[in-house]
Design a protein around this motif. Structure first.
Motif, mmCIF file in Angstrom:
data_model
loop_
_atom_site.group_PDB
_atom_site.id
_atom_site.type_symbol
_atom_site.label_atom_id
_atom_site.label_comp_id
_atom_site.label_asym_id
_atom_site.label_seq_id
_atom_site.Cartn_x
_atom_site.Cartn_y
_atom_site.Cartn_z
ATOM 1 N N ILE A 154 -14.618 4.460 13.371
ATOM 2 C CA ILE A 154 -13.305 5.101 13.286
ATOM 3 C C ILE A 154 -12.363 4.181 12.514
ATOM 4 O O ILE A 154 -12.364 2.975 12.704
ATOM 5 N N ILE A 155 -11.574 4.799 11.634
ATOM 6 C CA ILE A 155 -10.539 4.026 10.931
ATOM 7 C C ILE A 155 -9.189 4.599 11.352
ATOM 8 O O ILE A 155 -9.012 5.808 11.395
ATOM 9 N N THR A 156 -8.273 3.710 11.715
ATOM 10 C CA THR A 156 -6.952 4.150 12.185
ATOM 11 C C THR A 156 -5.929 4.038 11.059
ATOM 12 O O THR A 156 -6.163 3.370 10.047
ATOM 13 N N LEU A 157 -4.795 4.669 11.278
ATOM 14 C CA LEU A 157 -3.713 4.582 10.299
ATOM 15 C C LEU A 157 -3.268 3.136 10.131
ATOM 16 O O LEU A 157 -3.000 2.687 9.023
ATOM 17 N N TRP B 257 -3.242 8.694 14.716
ATOM 18 C CA TRP B 257 -3.841 9.060 13.435
ATOM 19 C C TRP B 257 -5.107 8.239 13.277
ATOM 20 O O TRP B 257 -5.046 7.017 13.197
ATOM 21 N N GLN B 258 -6.240 8.905 13.236
ATOM 22 C CA GLN B 258 -7.512 8.203 13.035
ATOM 23 C C GLN B 258 -8.548 9.169 12.480
ATOM 24 O O GLN B 258 -8.466 10.367 12.699
ATOM 25 N N TRP B 259 -9.500 8.605 11.744
ATOM 26 C CA TRP B 259 -10.526 9.409 11.090
ATOM 27 C C TRP B 259 -11.863 8.709 11.191
ATOM 28 O O TRP B 259 -11.941 7.500 11.347
ATOM 29 N N VAL B 260 -12.933 9.500 11.038
ATOM 30 C CA VAL B 260 -14.267 8.916 10.947
ATOM 31 C C VAL B 260 -14.370 8.310 9.556
ATOM 32 O O VAL B 260 -14.019 8.953 8.560
ATOM 33 N N LYS B 261 -14.811 7.057 9.495
ATOM 34 C CA LYS B 261 -14.893 6.346 8.225
ATOM 35 C C LYS B 261 -15.797 7.106 7.254
ATOM 36 O O LYS B 261 -16.896 7.508 7.602
ATOM 37 N N GLY B 262 -15.296 7.346 6.059
ATOM 38 C CA GLY B 262 -16.067 8.033 5.032
ATOM 39 C C GLY B 262 -15.989 9.550 5.090
ATOM 40 O O GLY B 262 -16.584 10.233 4.269
ATOM 41 N N SER B 263 -15.219 10.090 6.035
ATOM 42 C CA SER B 263 -15.120 11.548 6.184
ATOM 43 C C SER B 263 -14.147 12.144 5.158
ATOM 44 O O SER B 263 -13.366 11.435 4.523
ATOM 45 N N ALA B 264 -14.197 13.463 5.039
ATOM 46 C CA ALA B 264 -13.270 14.167 4.148
ATOM 47 C C ALA B 264 -11.829 13.974 4.623
ATOM 48 O O ALA B 264 -10.910 13.856 3.812
#
Length: 68
Positions: A6-9, A50-57
């Protein structure tokens, strides 16, 4: 089993040397434009970090929004 990174803001802002407050404002505006940023609109829930899966759209769209 592979772990999902996971990558956060906060991490994105540190990496890109940007102000987190300004980035959050840009992301909030982008989430309202679901046609232009469908992944951001789909993945973000209000009142959550705010967080996303690393490498996701979603992460790619977030980077595009943050960079302006």
């Amino acid at each position: 089993m592979a772990t999902t990174e996971i990558i956060t803001l906060k991490q994105l802002c540190a990496e890109l040397k940007l102000d987190p407050h300004e980035c959050r404002e840009r992301l909030r505006a982008a989430v309202r434009d679901a046609k232009k940023f469908p992944e951001l609109a789909k993945t973000h829930k209000s009142r959550t970090p705010w967080q996303w899966v690393k490498g996701s759209a979603g992460e790619k769209e977030a980077r595009d929004v943050i960079k302006g």
